[in-house]
Design a protein around this motif. Structure first.
Motif: not given
Length: 188
Positions: A35-51
């Protein structure tokens, strides 16, 4: 059905689901590999919340590694999920803590609250993403009182122990295929 996490009128992640049925007055929706969707990926450092809070567009993503049956009802601040691997071996249950679910036709809208609970097949549980919840407070997404309410909801579900659900041997109809993302996936 389209399950979406929305923050400040931006869809942060969404996945198309088949409607599977009801359990305990909850809607059961199923997402399958492919199934194709949308996602905010985790950065390498694990921090994605600012994005995540920036409002930048979510990325295209294909659900790949698990079969998931999610149960929820309007107003719920959590989901009860059953997870299987690609060969339908039970890998456990998952509790996603979220803002109250709003159902608008085929759209199931909420806001993910970062903190989750994983439950192993033997029933042992653990908190997941505690540092993300703390960062949501640091970034002003949640205040301390709201973060405490999120944790209290998790503690309430843990005390209730709504697993197993009786759906652990469920399988989708053979004709169900991965669903496409609807054109209006981003309309809030």
């Amino acid at each position: 059905m389209l399950l979406r996490s929305i923050y400040r009128d931006n869809v942060r992640w969404c996945w198309p689901h088949h409607y599977a049925g009801e359990w305990d007055a909850r809607h059961g929706i199923y997402v399958q590999p492919g199934s194709r969707g949308k996602l905010v990926k985790r950065a390498i450092d694990g921090n994605y919340l600012e994005f995540w809070i920036s409002g930048a567009e979510s990325f295209d993503w294909t659900w790949q590694d698990a079969h998931v049956l999610r149960f929820m009802r309007p107003g719920d601040t959590h989901t009860i999920e059953i997870w299987w691997d690609l060969d339908w071996q039970l890998t456990g249950w998952y509790v996603n803590l979220q803002a109250p679910l709003v159902v608008r036709g085929s759209f199931f809208d909420t806001t993910d609250q970062a903190l989750d609970i994983t439950v192993e097949p033997d029933g042992t549980w653990a908190w997941k993403d505690e540092s993300d919840l703390a960062q949501m407070v640091e970034l002003g997404v949640l205040d301390d009182a709201s973060a405490n309410e999120v944790r209290a909801e998790g503690e309430r579900v843990i005390a209730e122990r709504p697993w197993p659900t009786g759906w652990e041997n469920w399988r989708p109809p053979a004709e169900w295929q991965p669903l496409p993302l609807p054109e209006d996936w981003h309309v809030v």
